[in-house]
Design a protein around this motif. Sequence first.
Motif, PDB file in Angstrom:
ATOM      1  N   LEU A 153      85.458  20.266 -76.223  1.00 50.01           N
ATOM      2  CA  LEU A 153      85.828  20.916 -77.585  1.00 50.01           C
ATOM      3  C   LEU A 153      86.984  19.961 -78.077  1.00 50.01           C
ATOM      4  CD1 LEU A 153      85.073  24.559 -77.560  1.00 50.01           C
ATOM      5  CD2 LEU A 153      83.577  22.844 -78.543  1.00 50.01           C
ATOM      6  N   VAL A 154      87.816  19.442 -77.306  1.00 53.40           N
ATOM      7  CA  VAL A 154      89.200  18.747 -77.664  1.00 53.40           C
ATOM      8  C   VAL A 154      88.590  17.318 -78.365  1.00 53.40           C
ATOM      9  CG1 VAL A 154      89.553  17.532 -75.507  1.00 53.40           C
ATOM     10  CG2 VAL A 154      91.519  18.049 -77.141  1.00 53.40           C
ATOM     11  N   VAL A 201      87.737  19.838-101.590  1.00 50.22           N
ATOM     12  CA  VAL A 201      88.641  19.730-100.229  1.00 50.22           C
ATOM     13  C   VAL A 201      87.760  19.644 -99.152  1.00 50.22           C
ATOM     14  CG1 VAL A 201      90.457  20.770 -98.936  1.00 50.22           C
ATOM     15  CG2 VAL A 201      90.574  20.963-101.497  1.00 50.22           C
ATOM     16  N   LEU A 202      87.950  18.480 -98.314  1.00 53.04           N
ATOM     17  CA  LEU A 202      87.286  18.233 -96.913  1.00 53.04           C
ATOM     18  C   LEU A 202      88.178  18.716 -95.836  1.00 53.04           C
ATOM     19  CD1 LEU A 202      84.984  17.292 -95.568  1.00 53.04           C
ATOM     20  CD2 LEU A 202      86.316  15.014 -95.179  1.00 53.04           C
ATOM     21  N   PHE A 203      87.728  19.995 -95.182  1.00 50.61           N
ATOM     22  CA  PHE A 203      88.583  20.327 -94.023  1.00 50.61           C
ATOM     23  C   PHE A 203      87.973  19.604 -92.606  1.00 50.61           C
ATOM     24  CE2 PHE A 203      89.206  23.959 -96.723  1.00 50.61           C
ATOM     25  CZ  PHE A 203      90.286  24.340 -96.679  1.00 50.61           C
ATOM     26  N   ILE A 204      88.970  18.979 -91.772  1.00 53.09           N
ATOM     27  CA  ILE A 204      88.548  18.456 -90.762  1.00 53.09           C
ATOM     28  C   ILE A 204      89.469  19.410 -89.541  1.00 53.09           C
ATOM     29  CG2 ILE A 204      88.672  16.409 -89.184  1.00 53.09           C
ATOM     30  CD1 ILE A 204      89.198  14.892 -92.145  1.00 53.09           C
ATOM     31  N   VAL A 205      88.497  19.950 -88.807  1.00 52.03           N
ATOM     32  CA  VAL A 205      89.180  21.063 -88.079  1.00 52.03           C
ATOM     33  C   VAL A 205      88.626  20.719 -86.484  1.00 52.03           C
ATOM     34  CG1 VAL A 205      89.252  23.492 -87.391  1.00 52.03           C
ATOM     35  CG2 VAL A 205      89.071  22.817 -89.945  1.00 52.03           C
ATOM     36  N   ASN A 206      89.549  20.826 -85.473  1.00 51.75           N
ATOM     37  CA  ASN A 206      89.342  20.605 -84.389  1.00 51.75           C
ATOM     38  C   ASN A 206      88.946  21.696 -83.662  1.00 51.75           C
ATOM     39  OD1 ASN A 206      90.439  20.474 -81.025  1.00 51.75           O
ATOM     40  ND2 ASN A 206      90.287  18.541 -81.605  1.00 51.75           N
ATOM     41  N   ALA A 207      87.733  21.603 -82.785  1.00 51.85           N
ATOM     42  CA  ALA A 207      86.893  22.804 -82.562  1.00 51.85           C
ATOM     43  C   ALA A 207      87.711  23.476 -81.344  1.00 51.85           C
ATOM     44  CB  ALA A 207      85.573  22.544 -81.962  1.00 51.85           C
ATOM     45  N   SER A 208      88.622  22.754 -80.454  1.00 48.79           N
ATOM     46  CA  SER A 208      89.424  23.288 -79.441  1.00 48.79           C
ATOM     47  C   SER A 208      90.384  24.078 -79.772  1.00 48.79           C
ATOM     48  CB  SER A 208      89.748  22.180 -78.382  1.00 48.79           C
ATOM     49  OG  SER A 208      90.660  22.819 -77.380  1.00 48.79           O
ATOM     50  N   ASN A 209      91.336  23.673 -80.720  1.00 49.28           N
ATOM     51  CA  ASN A 209      92.732  24.199 -81.089  1.00 49.28           C
ATOM     52  C   ASN A 209      92.894  24.682 -82.423  1.00 49.28           C
ATOM     53  OD1 ASN A 209      93.375  21.573 -82.329  1.00 49.28           O
ATOM     54  ND2 ASN A 209      93.334  20.795 -80.508  1.00 49.28           N
ATOM     55  N   HIS A 253      80.056  23.254 -84.005  1.00 49.06           N
ATOM     56  CA  HIS A 253      80.305  23.572 -82.605  1.00 49.06           C
ATOM     57  C   HIS A 253      80.455  25.056 -82.266  1.00 49.06           C
ATOM     58  CE1 HIS A 253      81.327  19.225 -83.099  1.00 49.06           C
ATOM     59  NE2 HIS A 253      80.433  19.244 -81.675  1.00 49.06           N
ATOM     60  N   GLY A 254      79.384  25.697 -83.046  1.00 47.25           N
ATOM     61  CA  GLY A 254      79.385  27.110 -82.621  1.00 47.25           C
ATOM     62  C   GLY A 254      79.927  27.969 -83.628  1.00 47.25           C
ATOM     63  N   LYS A 255      79.740  29.402 -83.218  1.00 48.08           N
ATOM     64  CA  LYS A 255      80.084  30.452 -84.555  1.00 48.08           C
ATOM     65  C   LYS A 255      81.665  30.662 -84.446  1.00 48.08           C
ATOM     66  CE  LYS A 255      75.926  33.246 -83.891  1.00 48.08           C
ATOM     67  NZ  LYS A 255      75.450  34.493 -83.662  1.00 48.08           N
ATOM     68  N   LYS A 256      82.524  30.347 -83.268  1.00 46.61           N
ATOM     69  CA  LYS A 256      83.939  30.563 -83.504  1.00 46.61           C
ATOM     70  C   LYS A 256      84.501  29.751 -84.070  1.00 46.61           C
ATOM     71  CE  LYS A 256      87.656  32.421 -80.663  1.00 46.61           C
ATOM     72  NZ  LYS A 256      88.093  33.025 -79.426  1.00 46.61           N
ATOM     73  N   ALA A 257      84.027  28.434 -83.814  1.00 45.30           N
ATOM     74  CA  ALA A 257      84.549  27.175 -84.759  1.00 45.30           C
ATOM     75  C   ALA A 257      84.126  27.382 -86.135  1.00 45.30           C
ATOM     76  CB  ALA A 257      83.829  25.918 -84.228  1.00 45.30           C
ATOM     77  N   VAL A 258      83.120  27.597 -86.503  1.00 46.47           N
ATOM     78  CA  VAL A 258      82.820  27.922 -87.915  1.00 46.47           C
ATOM     79  C   VAL A 258      83.623  28.955 -88.634  1.00 46.47           C
ATOM     80  CG1 VAL A 258      80.923  28.382 -89.677  1.00 46.47           C
ATOM     81  CG2 VAL A 258      80.290  27.049 -87.738  1.00 46.47           C
ATOM     82  N   GLY A 259      83.785  30.143 -87.770  1.00 46.19           N
ATOM     83  CA  GLY A 259      84.571  31.107 -88.168  1.00 46.19           C
ATOM     84  C   GLY A 259      85.927  30.803 -88.602  1.00 46.19           C
ATOM     85  N   GLY A 260      86.550  29.779 -87.683  1.00 42.87           N
ATOM     86  CA  GLY A 260      87.845  29.361 -87.900  1.00 42.87           C
ATOM     87  C   GLY A 260      87.998  28.477 -89.444  1.00 42.87           C
ATOM     88  N   ILE A 261      86.770  27.892 -89.620  1.00 43.07           N
ATOM     89  CA  ILE A 261      86.717  27.070 -90.910  1.00 43.07           C
ATOM     90  C   ILE A 261      86.738  27.855 -91.939  1.00 43.07           C
ATOM     91  CG2 ILE A 261      85.386  25.634 -92.180  1.00 43.07           C
ATOM     92  CD1 ILE A 261      84.550  24.415 -89.637  1.00 43.07           C
ATOM     93  N   ASN A 262      85.863  28.911 -91.969  1.00 50.68           N
ATOM     94  CA  ASN A 262      85.812  30.220 -92.708  1.00 50.68           C
ATOM     95  C   ASN A 262      87.180  30.858 -93.072  1.00 50.68           C
ATOM     96  OD1 ASN A 262      83.216  29.670 -93.253  1.00 50.68           O
ATOM     97  ND2 ASN A 262      82.658  31.293 -91.817  1.00 50.68           N
ATOM     98  N   ARG A 263      87.962  31.177 -91.976  1.00 52.34           N
ATOM     99  CA  ARG A 263      89.352  31.558 -91.966  1.00 52.34           C
ATOM    100  C   ARG A 263      90.191  30.417 -93.036  1.00 52.34           C
ATOM    101  NH1 ARG A 263      93.028  35.441 -89.645  1.00 52.34           N
ATOM    102  NH2 ARG A 263      94.788  34.997 -90.748  1.00 52.34           N
ATOM    103  N   MET A 264      90.078  29.267 -92.442  1.00 53.52           N
ATOM    104  CA  MET A 264      91.009  28.207 -93.392  1.00 53.52           C
ATOM    105  C   MET A 264      90.584  28.424 -94.754  1.00 53.52           C
ATOM    106  SD  MET A 264      92.745  26.771 -91.086  1.00 53.52           S
ATOM    107  CE  MET A 264      92.937  26.724 -89.419  1.00 53.52           C
ATOM    108  N   VAL A 265      89.408  28.558 -95.304  1.00 55.20           N
ATOM    109  CA  VAL A 265      88.993  28.591 -96.399  1.00 55.20           C
ATOM    110  C   VAL A 265      89.641  29.636 -97.420  1.00 55.20           C
ATOM    111  CG1 VAL A 265      87.214  28.787 -98.155  1.00 55.20           C
ATOM    112  CG2 VAL A 265      86.925  27.006 -96.163  1.00 55.20           C
ATOM    113  N   MET A 266      89.605  30.898 -96.577  1.00 53.33           N
ATOM    114  CA  MET A 266      89.955  31.956 -96.974  1.00 53.33           C
ATOM    115  C   MET A 266      91.294  31.993 -97.207  1.00 53.33           C
ATOM    116  SD  MET A 266      89.841  35.704 -95.433  1.00 53.33           S
ATOM    117  CE  MET A 266      91.180  35.498 -94.261  1.00 53.33           C
TER     118      MET A 266
END
Length: 183
Positions: free
Chosen positions: A26-27, A42-50, A105-118
């Motif tokens: 994931l890193v 806005v394009l978010f680029i989010v690392n799946a590990s951290n 890369h999975g539900k948790k990673a996408v949930g993190g992106i959704n959190r960023m958008v919020m």
Amino acid sequence: MEIGATKAVQNRLKTTKIEESKGASLVFCWDTHLTKIKGRNVLFIVNASNRYTIAMTDIEQRNWNCYAMYISRVIHGMMQEMGYSEDQIGQYFKMSGDAIVTKTHGKKAVGGINRMVMDTQYFDKKLEKETKYQWELSEYLNRDICKPEGFDAYGYPSELFKLDMERLGIATKRKPVGEILCN
């Protein structure tokens, strides 16, 4: 390196044939999402590990045409900003392999992106004009305490990114505070 693309990014890339994730560490996986914030794309680029996040605006058409290379260059620039040497950055990219666009890369990673958008809805500053890398927004998002996929404990994405670089042997391990005070 795997660059996960949400549906919004896939639509912008005008593609429906995206590979499944190959199961890379994931890193070496970065998920990307495109959304409108304060009237700008806005394009978010989010690392799946951290969950380290880079926020970009005003992406030019030529960059969408060679998306994987563009994302790699953005990550390279971010690592330079963080103070990593060219040797360390080169080591990271060598370890990560060729950049390919995949599904996320999975539900948790996408949930993190959704959190960023919020969280971005609470960002009270204007997005910078005439600049692609939205430094203040990125810093704001990287100060959100979280427990991302690659970690068992809570932390700030910027610190967790550094811990990942230490785990990979790219950065030297820092001494715990107690050891520094006793020496």
